[in-house]
Design a protein around this motif. Sequence first.
Motif, PDB file in Angstrom:
ATOM      1  N   GLY A 185       0.804  -1.209   0.000  1.00 34.35           N
ATOM      2  CA  GLY A 185       0.000   0.000   0.000  1.00 34.35           C
ATOM      3  C   GLY A 185       0.837   1.260   0.000  1.00 34.35           C
ATOM      4  O   GLY A 185       1.962   1.282   0.510  1.00 34.35           O
ATOM      5  N   ASP A 186       0.309   2.304  -0.610  1.00 35.97           N
ATOM      6  CA  ASP A 186       0.977   3.615  -0.694  1.00 35.97           C
ATOM      7  C   ASP A 186       2.359   3.534  -1.330  1.00 35.97           C
ATOM      8  O   ASP A 186       3.238   4.338  -1.018  1.00 35.97           O
ATOM      9  N   GLU A 187       2.556   2.557  -2.181  1.00 32.51           N
ATOM     10  CA  GLU A 187       3.810   2.375  -2.926  1.00 32.51           C
ATOM     11  C   GLU A 187       5.016   2.086  -2.037  1.00 32.51           C
ATOM     12  O   GLU A 187       6.153   2.151  -2.476  1.00 32.51           O
ATOM     13  N   ARG A 188       4.777   1.761  -0.780  1.00 31.98           N
ATOM     14  CA  ARG A 188       5.894   1.454   0.118  1.00 31.98           C
ATOM     15  C   ARG A 188       6.612   0.179  -0.313  1.00 31.98           C
ATOM     16  O   ARG A 188       7.841   0.099  -0.231  1.00 31.98           O
ATOM     17  N   LEU A 189       5.846  -0.820  -0.749  1.00 29.78           N
ATOM     18  CA  LEU A 189       6.465  -2.082  -1.143  1.00 29.78           C
ATOM     19  C   LEU A 189       7.302  -1.898  -2.408  1.00 29.78           C
ATOM     20  O   LEU A 189       8.405  -2.450  -2.523  1.00 29.78           O
ATOM     21  N   ARG A 190       6.804  -1.099  -3.340  1.00 28.60           N
ATOM     22  CA  ARG A 190       7.574  -0.842  -4.563  1.00 28.60           C
ATOM     23  C   ARG A 190       8.886  -0.157  -4.225  1.00 28.60           C
ATOM     24  O   ARG A 190       9.945  -0.527  -4.745  1.00 28.60           O
ATOM     25  N   ARG A 191       8.830   0.826  -3.335  1.00 33.23           N
ATOM     26  CA  ARG A 191      10.050   1.530  -2.950  1.00 33.23           C
ATOM     27  C   ARG A 191      11.017   0.599  -2.221  1.00 33.23           C
ATOM     28  O   ARG A 191      12.230   0.673  -2.411  1.00 33.23           O
TER      29      ARG A 191
END
Length: 211
Positions: A185-191
């Motif tokens: 969620g909230d692009e945290r995993l992508r980062r």
Amino acid sequence: MHFVKPSRVVTKHLPEVSRALLEGENKEKFAAFLKEHERQGLYALYKKNGELYYVGRASDLLQRLSAHRSDLHGKNWDKLAIYIINQKLKLHDVESLLIGVSKPEGNKNRGKLRDDLRKELRKSMKEAALDEINASLYPNQEPKQSKKNRRITENKIVDFIDKKGVAATADILGISPGRVSQLKGDERLRRWIIAAGKREKMLVAIERMKD
């Protein structure tokens, strides 16, 4: 639309024949045969066990092969093969390609192919590593939107998790399922994936899922 038939690289070839053709009673017939078909081309020399020993090019195949009977390679080969290359191509480039791929024992000079990509690869890898380091040092800063970064999106990651599950995703990333759920969620995993250097591994898994 007019279709142009692609040119062949090898126009004629004579695969693995005995060296005896250069030495026995039929050597004159063999010489006449070579002169009839082509003087120049590539050749390969093989050991008795069939292992490739040497690759070379010659403007006069018969003369070069005859010379190899008594030169420093003379005791190391038992069979030969000949490849007549399309005249639009440079024999030197094709020879270098074959030597570079097969690395025969007898070829001390490994040949030189132009436009070596190793420097470009090194530069690319350094840029990717710098992106990952910056993502680790500045976790609140949006990662630089390079072409590679744009390839992996939060939507792709979430879609993968929905289809393959949290446990499978955690196994790919080398972290616990709980950590995956925490980061989702909230692009945290992508980062996190970019910062941890797991981008390519995740991209491979996503691409395999499409097959």
